[in-house]
Write a protein that holds these residues in place. Structure first.
Motif, PDB file in Angstrom:
ATOM      1  N   MET A 173      -3.218   9.657  17.699  1.00  0.00           N
ATOM      2  CA  MET A 173      -2.709   8.726  18.708  1.00  0.00           C
ATOM      3  C   MET A 173      -1.278   9.038  19.132  1.00  0.00           C
ATOM      4  N   PHE A 174      -0.452   9.380  18.142  1.00  0.00           N
ATOM      5  CA  PHE A 174       0.951   9.703  18.421  1.00  0.00           C
ATOM      6  C   PHE A 174       1.269  11.022  17.723  1.00  0.00           C
ATOM      7  N   PRO A 175       1.113  12.143  18.405  1.00  0.00           N
ATOM      8  CA  PRO A 175       1.309  13.448  17.758  1.00  0.00           C
ATOM      9  C   PRO A 175       2.670  13.601  17.084  1.00  0.00           C
ATOM     10  N   GLU A 176       3.667  12.877  17.599  1.00  0.00           N
ATOM     11  CA  GLU A 176       5.007  12.995  17.014  1.00  0.00           C
ATOM     12  C   GLU A 176       5.183  12.144  15.752  1.00  0.00           C
ATOM     13  N   LEU A 177       4.197  11.278  15.461  1.00  0.00           N
ATOM     14  CA  LEU A 177       4.299  10.379  14.315  1.00  0.00           C
ATOM     15  C   LEU A 177       3.600  10.988  13.098  1.00  0.00           C
ATOM     16  N   ASP A 178       4.322  11.116  12.015  1.00  0.00           N
ATOM     17  CA  ASP A 178       3.744  11.553  10.752  1.00  0.00           C
ATOM     18  C   ASP A 178       3.112  10.321  10.097  1.00  0.00           C
ATOM     19  N   THR A 179       1.811  10.173  10.272  1.00  0.00           N
ATOM     20  CA  THR A 179       1.155   8.950   9.811  1.00  0.00           C
ATOM     21  C   THR A 179       1.122   8.852   8.288  1.00  0.00           C
ATOM     22  N   ILE A 180       1.130   9.984   7.591  1.00  0.00           N
ATOM     23  CA  ILE A 180       1.191   9.942   6.124  1.00  0.00           C
ATOM     24  C   ILE A 180       2.546   9.367   5.695  1.00  0.00           C
ATOM     25  N   ALA A 181       3.620   9.860   6.309  1.00  0.00           N
ATOM     26  CA  ALA A 181       4.957   9.345   5.992  1.00  0.00           C
ATOM     27  C   ALA A 181       5.076   7.876   6.394  1.00  0.00           C
ATOM     28  N   TYR A 182       4.431   7.521   7.497  1.00  0.00           N
ATOM     29  CA  TYR A 182       4.450   6.126   7.960  1.00  0.00           C
ATOM     30  C   TYR A 182       3.814   5.216   6.908  1.00  0.00           C
ATOM     31  N   MET A 183       2.648   5.605   6.386  1.00  0.00           N
ATOM     32  CA  MET A 183       2.001   4.787   5.361  1.00  0.00           C
ATOM     33  C   MET A 183       2.838   4.729   4.093  1.00  0.00           C
ATOM     34  N   GLU A 184       3.465   5.838   3.733  1.00  0.00           N
ATOM     35  CA  GLU A 184       4.303   5.840   2.538  1.00  0.00           C
ATOM     36  C   GLU A 184       5.488   4.893   2.719  1.00  0.00           C
ATOM     37  N   ARG A 185       6.026   4.847   3.924  1.00  0.00           N
ATOM     38  CA  ARG A 185       7.131   3.919   4.189  1.00  0.00           C
ATOM     39  C   ARG A 185       6.672   2.472   4.065  1.00  0.00           C
ATOM     40  N   LEU A 186       5.460   2.189   4.548  1.00  0.00           N
ATOM     41  CA  LEU A 186       4.922   0.835   4.393  1.00  0.00           C
ATOM     42  C   LEU A 186       4.793   0.454   2.927  1.00  0.00           C
ATOM     43  N   LEU A 187       4.441   1.426   2.106  1.00  0.00           N
ATOM     44  CA  LEU A 187       4.212   1.166   0.687  1.00  0.00           C
ATOM     45  C   LEU A 187       5.509   1.019  -0.104  1.00  0.00           C
ATOM     46  N   THR A 188       6.577   1.674   0.342  1.00  0.00           N
ATOM     47  CA  THR A 188       7.808   1.728  -0.450  1.00  0.00           C
ATOM     48  C   THR A 188       8.929   0.848   0.094  1.00  0.00           C
ATOM     49  N   ASP A 189       8.856   0.468   1.366  1.00  0.00           N
ATOM     50  CA  ASP A 189       9.916  -0.327   1.987  1.00  0.00           C
ATOM     51  C   ASP A 189       9.722  -1.800   1.637  1.00  0.00           C
ATOM     52  N   ASP A 190      10.699  -2.386   0.949  1.00  0.00           N
ATOM     53  CA  ASP A 190      10.528  -3.785   0.537  1.00  0.00           C
ATOM     54  C   ASP A 190      10.692  -4.763   1.699  1.00  0.00           C
ATOM     55  N   HIS A 191      10.885  -4.247   2.903  1.00  0.00           N
ATOM     56  CA  HIS A 191      10.899  -5.076   4.107  1.00  0.00           C
ATOM     57  C   HIS A 191       9.794  -4.684   5.093  1.00  0.00           C
ATOM     58  N   SER A 192       8.777  -3.967   4.625  1.00  0.00           N
ATOM     59  CA  SER A 192       7.695  -3.583   5.538  1.00  0.00           C
ATOM     60  C   SER A 192       6.799  -4.767   5.877  1.00  0.00           C
ATOM     61  N   GLY A 193       6.742  -5.758   4.985  1.00  0.00           N
ATOM     62  CA  GLY A 193       5.882  -6.910   5.224  1.00  0.00           C
ATOM     63  C   GLY A 193       4.406  -6.615   5.028  1.00  0.00           C
ATOM     64  N   VAL A 194       4.086  -5.454   4.449  1.00  0.00           N
ATOM     65  CA  VAL A 194       2.701  -5.034   4.275  1.00  0.00           C
ATOM     66  C   VAL A 194       2.381  -4.958   2.793  1.00  0.00           C
ATOM     67  N   GLU A 195       1.288  -5.610   2.401  1.00  0.00           N
ATOM     68  CA  GLU A 195       0.879  -5.603   1.005  1.00  0.00           C
ATOM     69  C   GLU A 195       0.210  -4.277   0.640  1.00  0.00           C
ATOM     70  N   LYS A 196       0.477  -3.804  -0.564  1.00  0.00           N
ATOM     71  CA  LYS A 196      -0.157  -2.582  -1.039  1.00  0.00           C
ATOM     72  C   LYS A 196      -1.678  -2.766  -1.033  1.00  0.00           C
ATOM     73  N   PRO A 197      -2.405  -1.805  -0.478  1.00  0.00           N
ATOM     74  CA  PRO A 197      -3.850  -1.991  -0.371  1.00  0.00           C
ATOM     75  C   PRO A 197      -4.591  -1.579  -1.643  1.00  0.00           C
ATOM     76  N   ALA A 198      -5.800  -2.111  -1.769  1.00  0.00           N
ATOM     77  CA  ALA A 198      -6.699  -1.643  -2.822  1.00  0.00           C
ATOM     78  C   ALA A 198      -7.276  -0.283  -2.456  1.00  0.00           C
ATOM     79  N   ALA A 199      -7.471  -0.059  -1.154  1.00  0.00           N
ATOM     80  CA  ALA A 199      -8.124   1.170  -0.715  1.00  0.00           C
ATOM     81  C   ALA A 199      -7.692   1.519   0.695  1.00  0.00           C
ATOM     82  N   ILE A 200      -7.880   2.776   1.047  1.00  0.00           N
ATOM     83  CA  ILE A 200      -7.784   3.248   2.425  1.00  0.00           C
ATOM     84  C   ILE A 200      -9.168   3.756   2.796  1.00  0.00           C
ATOM     85  N   ILE A 201      -9.708   3.270   3.901  1.00  0.00           N
ATOM     86  CA  ILE A 201     -11.045   3.668   4.340  1.00  0.00           C
ATOM     87  C   ILE A 201     -10.933   4.396   5.674  1.00  0.00           C
ATOM     88  N   LEU A 202     -11.754   5.421   5.842  1.00  0.00           N
ATOM     89  CA  LEU A 202     -11.728   6.160   7.110  1.00  0.00           C
ATOM     90  C   LEU A 202     -13.025   6.911   7.315  1.00  0.00           C
TER      91      LEU A 202
END
Length: 416
Positions: A173-202
């Motif tokens: 969707m966004f070739p310039e966006l590193d989606t792996i790094a984006y998910m890692e930021r969601l997991l590690t940033d204490d202000h992401s507002g996103v709960e750690k998931p049980a799973a990733i499905i695709l």
């Protein structure tokens, strides 16, 4: 041809019949026939449920023999001979040669049952409610699976909030966006507002999202991310497994091993209802009867499904899928792209998308109508339904494959 009875009594929810307004009576291989005797080449294949074509002789023979010998048809999850034979063959000829160690759960008659089962088990095992899914995904129509699905029309049918899922931009969707790094930021940033998931499905190949083949290195990086943060990786192989991408499992090309795999559609043979969940043995933490279903492990599907496994394991079908994929790609490149510079295409194996997003008007609706008139059944998918999805049975002959592709070309020329 009388279709009034359907329009009078069947719910408005009916869908495919609106695109293919005829009454079908017979089908064999990659050909469907209506009650007027007109034949159509099938580039739809039951949305992936007919990888082995319509009414393959050996599967039909085995199912008929089983019924004529009073084989048990319904047995809940009791032990049966067809289940034993399916399990043995699946382990010995599909899993073991690939170095895969999975327990097998029979989840119910259709794909969404498998997705509901897998996500429910992931949440139970990890003790977390959230799941990561990707924009463009289609995982099913029951509420848990629908929460993972992103198609707006489908979601609007829920009539309620669909919780406990975080949707991640798909890597295309966004070739310039590193989606792996984006998910890692969601997991590690204490202000992401996103709960750690049980799973990733695709889906490793998004089908209804518009035929997007996820890069193999990206899939390996996703596997590493899940390992690093104790997240289960679930691959939905319901539509793009069973050989569709040129490998039995769609993830084989990346060399990864998911924690769970959901399968349905062609795992039942030739349109027979069955779904399964493959899980690493340590994840099999169910209590007896904790996830059930009246029609799990349909016996006729097990009989036909084992025959399908034999075709995969004992013939050169997968090699031929890859070869036929080259035929499709070459045709699209040399015969379709020159018709208009705005057209593009994507795909792998025998699942391809012809993308008309760059056009100012809807091209795919009149195009599938023209294809139907000319004797080809083909579906449209993706954002705004701008992508024509080419998905013939894997067993289609080269001659019929090229004939269908030429009908597509003829129909497109008429529309253009």
């Amino acid at each position: 041809m009388n279709t009034e009875i359907f329009e009078t009594f069947e719910s408005n929810v009916r869908s495919y019949c609106r695109s293919f307004p005829t009454v079908f009576t017979r089908a064999k291989g990659a050909i469907m026939q209506d009650e007027d005797g007109k034949e159509y080449i099938d580039f739809f294949a039951g949305a992936g449920a007919l990888n082995f074509g319509h009414n393959p002789d050996e599967m039909v023979r085995r199912v008929c023999d089983y019924l004529q010998n009073d084989g048990i048809v319904h047995s809940m999850d009791m032990y049966t001979a067809p289940k034993r034979e399916f399990l043995e063959y699946f382990h010995d000829r599909i899993l073991a040669p690939r170095g895969l160690d999975y327990k097998i759960q029979f989840a119910g008659p259709t794909g969404t049952n498998a997705v509901e089962c897998a996500t429910k088990l992931a949440r139970k095992v990890k003790g977390r409610e959230n799941i990561f899914a990707f924009m463009g995904a289609f995982h099913g129509m029951t509420l848990g699976s629908l929460a993972l699905t992103t198609d707006r029309c489908s979601r609007d049918g829920a009539g309620q909030i669909l919780p406990n899922v975080t949707h991640i931009p798909a890597p295309y969707m966004f070739p310039e966006l590193d989606t792996i790094a984006y998910m890692e930021r969601l997991l590690t940033d204490d202000h992401s507002g996103v709960e750690k998931p049980a799973a990733i499905i695709l889906e490793t190949i998004q089908a209804d999202g518009g035929i997007y083949v996820f890069d193999s290195q990206w899939l390996r990086d996703l596997r590493a991310l899940c390992d690093k943060y104790d997240i289960l990786l679930i691959v939905d192989d319901i539509q793009v497994g069973c050989g569709r991408g040129g490998y039995f499992f769609s993830f084989e090309r990346a060399g990864i091993v998911p924690d769970m795999v959901t399968m349905s559609k062609s795992i039942g043979g030739f349109g027979m209802p069955m779904s399964i969940v493959l899980m690493k043995p340590e994840l099999d933490q169910w209590e007896p009867g904790q996830h059930t279903g009246t029609f799990r492990g349909n016996q006729l599907s097990l009989v036909a499904g084992k025959a399908g496994l034999e075709i995969m394991a004992e013939t050169d079908l997968l090699e031929n899928v890859r070869r036929k994929g080259q035929i499709v790609e070459n045709f699209l490149k040399t015969e379709i792209l020159p018709l208009d510079k705005r057209i593009c295409y994507r795909g792998i194996g025998l699942i391809w998308g012809v993308d008309f997003d760059a056009f100012d008007k809807d091209m795919t609706k009149p195009l599938i109508a023209a294809c139907f008139k000319n004797g080809l059944i083909v579906e449209r998918v993706g954002r705004d339904n701008d992508v024509l999805k080419l998905m013939p049975p894997l067993v289609i002959s080269d001659e019929l494959l090229l004939k269908g592709l030429n009908i597509l070309k003829q129909s497109l020329m008429e529309i253009l």
